[in-house]
Design a protein around this motif. Structure first.
Motif, short mmCIF file in Angstrom:
data_model
loop_
_atom_site.label_atom_id
_atom_site.label_comp_id
_atom_site.label_asym_id
_atom_site.label_seq_id
_atom_site.Cartn_x
_atom_site.Cartn_y
_atom_site.Cartn_z
N ASP A 1 -0.44 2.22 10.90
CA ASP A 1 -1.79 2.76 10.78
C ASP A 1 -2.86 1.68 10.91
N TRP B 1 -6.63 1.44 -2.46
CA TRP B 1 -5.23 1.86 -2.37
C TRP B 1 -4.51 1.49 -3.66
N GLU C 1 1.19 1.74 4.73
CA GLU C 1 0.39 2.16 5.88
C GLU C 1 0.47 1.14 7.03
N GLY D 1 -6.13 8.01 10.38
CA GLY D 1 -5.89 7.70 8.98
C GLY D 1 -7.12 7.97 8.14
N SER E 1 3.73 1.54 8.73
CA SER E 1 3.73 2.78 9.51
C SER E 1 2.90 2.65 10.78
#
Length: 202
Positions: free
Chosen positions: A159, A146, A154, A26, A157
């Motif tokens: 990450d 972010w 994220e 990432g 997902s």
């Protein structure tokens, strides 16, 4: 590998660690990020395990003309040893001091939790140069940021893993980024070093 619990998406991540999931490439692979702000507008934090070995804190004070070369000799050992971090990919020339709550600059210091705050103004550097700063601190250059909903996406997902922060890990100077990463994973319950090495080289 021992995993105590799954990682939930918390309502607020402030005051916690985002730990890069092993094997994920990432924005900060094998990174440990201390989250300072998190709201519907987005999130920001500081990468804790990416030191800047090419510059020391006394050298930074000199560059900012807070101390002279002669003054460096008289700096307290605790101040001279403060670690300078490459703390993120946003505003990389902007500096922040992440520190304990025993220092406060009115209107400039942002409290994160009962243990940690950060200050982005020059007055804290002047205070540290004269031994009037916080008991523990790190110098962060730049930050990780972010937009709305991005960090939540994220996390979903896979990450990032999340856990409450350990203040000792926040402020401890560590020149080996991998060691601090391994210790942060241990807070989550991932303790098998063979698993970490396998994932890190995948």
């Amino acid at each position: 590998m021992t995993i105590r619990s799954a990682t939930p998406v918390h309502t607020s991540l402030e005051g916690g660690f985002l730990v890069a999931a092993p094997g994920k490439d990432g924005v900060a692979p094998r990174g440990v990020i201390y989250v300072c702000q998190h709201s519907p507008d987005g999130a920001m934090g500081f990468v804790l395990n990416k030191p800047r070995p090419e510059i020391t804190f006394p050298q930074l004070l000199q560059q900012l003309q807070i101390v002279t070369e002669d003054d460096v000799i008289g700096l307290p050992a605790q101040t001279a040893a403060i670690q300078v971090l490459d703390a993120g990919f946003v505003e990389t020339t902007r500096g922040f001091v992440l520190h304990t709550r025993d220092f406060d600059s009115e209107g400039q210091t942002q409290a994160i939790d009962s243990n940690v705050a950060y200050t982005g103004s020059m007055d804290i550097l002047h205070a540290m140069a004269r031994s009037a700063g916080p008991q523990r601190a790190v110098m962060a250059l730049g930050y990780a940021g972010w937009g709305p909903g991005a960090i939540e996406t994220e996390i979903r997902s896979g990450d990032w893993l999340f856990c409450p922060a350990d203040p000792d890990l926040v402020f401890e100077s560590e020149t080996d980024p991998g060691r601090k990463y391994s210790r942060a994973l241990e807070l989550i319950g991932i303790t098998d070093i063979r698993f970490l090495h396998k994932q890190g080289t995948a």
